[in-house]
Design a protein around this motif. Structure first.
Motif, PDB file in Angstrom:
ATOM      1  N   LEU A   1      -9.406  -2.390 -41.906  1.00 25.96           N
ATOM      2  CA  LEU A   1      -9.545  -2.005 -40.502  1.00 25.96           C
ATOM      3  C   LEU A   1      -8.190  -1.928 -39.799  1.00 25.96           C
ATOM      4  CD1 LEU A   1     -12.724  -4.036 -39.422  1.00 25.96           C
ATOM      5  CD2 LEU A   1     -12.535  -1.566 -39.842  1.00 25.96           C
ATOM      6  N   VAL A   2      -7.213  -2.684 -40.300  1.00 28.22           N
ATOM      7  CA  VAL A   2      -5.875  -2.642 -39.698  1.00 28.22           C
ATOM      8  C   VAL A   2      -4.947  -1.717 -40.462  1.00 28.22           C
ATOM      9  CG1 VAL A   2      -6.119  -4.932 -38.703  1.00 28.22           C
ATOM     10  CG2 VAL A   2      -5.100  -4.685 -40.980  1.00 28.22           C
ATOM     11  N   GLY A   3      -5.504  -0.920 -41.400  1.00 27.07           N
ATOM     12  CA  GLY A   3      -4.708   0.120 -42.020  1.00 27.07           C
ATOM     13  C   GLY A   3      -4.384  -0.029 -43.485  1.00 27.07           C
ATOM     14  N   ALA A   4      -4.831  -1.089 -44.142  1.00 22.32           N
ATOM     15  CA  ALA A   4      -4.541  -1.255 -45.564  1.00 22.32           C
ATOM     16  C   ALA A   4      -5.353  -0.265 -46.387  1.00 22.32           C
ATOM     17  CB  ALA A   4      -4.841  -2.677 -46.002  1.00 22.32           C
ATOM     18  N   ASP A   5      -4.776   0.183 -47.499  1.00 28.14           N
ATOM     19  CA  ASP A   5      -5.446   1.110 -48.405  1.00 28.14           C
ATOM     20  C   ASP A   5      -6.386   0.324 -49.320  1.00 28.14           C
ATOM     21  OD1 ASP A   5      -6.221   2.999 -50.237  1.00 28.14           O
ATOM     22  OD2 ASP A   5      -4.220   3.846 -50.514  1.00 28.14           O
ATOM     23  N   ALA A   6      -7.593   0.881 -49.566  1.00 27.60           N
ATOM     24  CA  ALA A   6      -8.553   0.208 -50.445  1.00 27.60           C
ATOM     25  C   ALA A   6      -7.974  -0.016 -51.832  1.00 27.60           C
ATOM     26  CB  ALA A   6      -9.840   1.026 -50.547  1.00 27.60           C
ATOM     27  N   GLU A   7      -7.124   0.899 -52.284  1.00 34.72           N
ATOM     28  CA  GLU A   7      -6.505   0.746 -53.600  1.00 34.72           C
ATOM     29  C   GLU A   7      -5.508  -0.402 -53.630  1.00 34.72           C
ATOM     30  OE1 GLU A   7      -4.878   4.455 -54.762  1.00 34.72           O
ATOM     31  OE2 GLU A   7      -6.828   5.439 -54.998  1.00 34.72           O
ATOM     32  N   GLN A   8      -5.028  -0.837 -52.472  1.00 35.77           N
ATOM     33  CA  GLN A   8      -4.150  -1.992 -52.407  1.00 35.77           C
ATOM     34  C   GLN A   8      -4.949  -3.287 -52.264  1.00 35.77           C
ATOM     35  OE1 GLN A   8      -1.856  -0.290 -48.990  1.00 35.77           O
ATOM     36  NE2 GLN A   8      -0.058  -0.857 -50.204  1.00 35.77           N
ATOM     37  N   VAL A   9      -6.112  -3.177 -51.630  1.00 35.65           N
ATOM     38  CA  VAL A   9      -6.919  -4.373 -51.372  1.00 35.65           C
ATOM     39  C   VAL A   9      -7.587  -4.877 -52.640  1.00 35.65           C
ATOM     40  CG1 VAL A   9      -8.955  -5.222 -50.159  1.00 35.65           C
ATOM     41  CG2 VAL A   9      -7.287  -3.799 -48.956  1.00 35.65           C
ATOM     42  N   ARG A  10      -8.144  -3.978 -53.441  1.00 36.65           N
ATOM     43  CA  ARG A  10      -8.886  -4.390 -54.634  1.00 36.65           C
ATOM     44  C   ARG A  10      -8.042  -5.257 -55.584  1.00 36.65           C
ATOM     45  NH1 ARG A  10     -12.793  -6.504 -57.642  1.00 36.65           N
ATOM     46  NH2 ARG A  10     -12.692  -5.809 -59.796  1.00 36.65           N
TER      47      ARG A  10
END
Length: 499
Positions: free
Chosen positions: A127-136
């Motif tokens: 929600l604050v701009g992180a990419d899903a590919e970075q979160v996983r």
């Protein structure tokens, strides 16, 4: 809490097998320290953080996994504890399905907290701009401990069956399971790794069965004597020396002369793995550890009858699952903070600077983990509930079924149980949870999942956990055994131990 721990230490019955609690605490400490020591955090060419095992480059450190690979100890202690707890529950008139629901609840409450917090953090980051590919990758890293819960839950679910087999066939059961592990290993030596998938269950069940035999030896129940049908584990020093030397010799032969890797943890790129699935080499490693455990049992029991050491062991066991579940998250948080401050050291693995960084790294991680444990441990200890304050403590009667509600709700419950038996719902709930944990472990860390965990796995886990929680909270159709009054001394501590 400190006063309560002191009271528990003073009230510990003399006949309690305190050594089990020490083994559980030492094993969790070995896992935590081992993981923290081999974690390597670096930056890739695009400047993103990456993580890997130092053992990929530090081949000289791989024999150290023979000492730090202590997962079999958890299953050994778990076998003793599960047999004791199940026996006690049945003696109070309880059913196996209700025992299983209680056991799963103690494991899933702190696990659910971790999963929900990680999913919420992943959503907040995006929600604050992180990419899903970075979160996983971050969430995948933090959920590494969950593979163990999948294996252990499966073993716990089979306890009523495997304990019955133990009572009937004794040590012949783990011998057959070990033979199945050998068969799986022979199959994957000539084919793909998947041919040994059965070892995920057979290997851990074999160790768990020895926990049953240990309890029979400790309580003088079951069959002694010779032969594989005996249910008591030989406990003498001669047996300990034999297991220690025989297991270590077998380990050397299998890893140095045989086809198995030296490392007892998985290393990418190797033809075979010892840990996933468990190999006969891993069980040889567990054999020498069991021999050492038996040899140290006498001195350790005497030491644990001193007040201060026993108080420390009690305190450690009160939060043991919270420590295990959150120790990787502690590393994630520390790395994130150091990266944000542009203060993350990334020395070459094996260099003098890398080794020097290990000490402040371990100390700082201990502080971060202590904060996490302070926040989340009330979920494990039951937020003050007497019956679940400490693993294995004979306080209250958590196995009893509370009756509450009536009228329309009671009629709905009765109708639902006629449609779907309680045992079937329990099995479905556990299967959903185990499948979800396995799915998360097997899904690539590069998968762009919106909540950091595979969506299907997250839904399956939450649904399964919700069903099990509902079953624990609802009344049973049969009259439950009455809880022991507060003044009652309760059952023997050896019949209420848990892991």
């Amino acid at each position: 809490m400190r006063r309560r721990l002191g009271q528990l230490a003073r009230e510990t019955p003399a006949e309690r097998e305190r050594y089990l609690d020490l083994l559980r605490a030492v094993a969790i400490a070995a896992v935590v320290i081992g993981h923290w020591l081999i974690i390597v955090i670096d930056y890739d060419r695009s400047g993103r953080l990456t993580g890997r095992s130092a053992l990929v480059e530090l081949s000289a450190g791989r024999p150290g996994t023979w000492l730090f690979q202590v997962m079999p100890i958890f299953f050994l202690v778990g076998g003793y504890a599960n047999a004791a707890s199940l026996n006690s529950h049945r003696q109070r008139g309880g059913r196996s399905v209700d025992w299983l629901l209680d056991r799963c609840g103690r494991l899933l409450r702190p696990t659910t907290a971790l999963i929900v917090v990680l999913a919420g953090a992943a959503l907040g980051a995006q929600l604050v701009g992180a990419d899903a590919e970075q979160v996983r990758p971050v969430v995948w890293f933090a959920t590494i401990p969950l593979w163990f819960l999948a294996a252990y839950l499966a073993v716990v679910a089979l306890t009523p069956l495997t304990y019955a087999l133990h009572r009937r066939f004794g040590l012949a059961v783990p011998v057959v399971l070990l033979a199945l592990v050998v068969g799986g290993d022979l199959a994957r030596l000539t084919g793909p790794e998947s041919y040994a998938s059965g070892n995920f269950l057979f290997g851990w069940l074999a160790v768990h069965q020895f926990g049953y035999a240990w309890r029979d030896s400790r309580t003088r129940t079951g069959r002694g004597g010779g032969g594989l049908l005996r249910t008591q584990l030989p406990m003498g020093p001669t047996v300990g020396v034999g297991l220690l030397l025989g297991g270590f010799a077998a380990l050397l032969a299998l890893t140095l002369a045989g086809p198995y890797p030296v490392s007892m943890v998985n290393i990418p790129g190797e033809r075979l793995h010892n840990m996933s699935p468990p190999s006969i080499a891993l069980l040889a490693n567990a054999t020498w550890q069991l021999g050492l455990i038996l040899l140290l049992r006498g001195p350790a029991e005497r030491w644990l009858h001193r007040h201060r050491p026993w108080l420390v062991v009690i305190a450690a066991n009160a939060v043991v699952l919270t420590v295990f579940l959150w120790h990787i998250t502690a590393a994630v948080l520390l790395v994130g903070a150091l990266d944000a401050l542009h203060a993350l050291p990334t020395p070459a693995v094996g260099s003098a600077a890398w080794w020097l960084w290990r000490l402040p790294w371990l100390v700082t991680l201990t502080v971060v983990l202590a904060i996490l444990v302070a926040v989340f441990s009330p979920i494990e200890t039951g937020a003050g509930r007497r019956s679940e304050f400490l693993p294995g403590w004979p306080i209250g009667s958590s196995g009893s079924i509370r009756r509450r509600g009536g009228g329309d709700s009671a009629r709905v419950v009765a109708m639902s149980e006629r449609m779907v038996p309680r045992a079937v719902l329990t099995g479905a709930g556990i299967a959903a949870v185990v499948a979800a944990l396995l799915d998360n472990s097997l899904t690539s860390k590069d998968s762009p999942d919106p909540l950091g965990l595979p969506t299907a796995a997250l839904v399956s886990y939450l649904a399964g956990a919700a069903v099990l929680r509902w079953l624990r909270s609802r009344p049973d159709r049969r009259e439950a055994a009455p809880a022991a009054p507060p003044s009652s001394p309760g059952p023997s501590p050896n019949d209420t131990a848990r892991t």
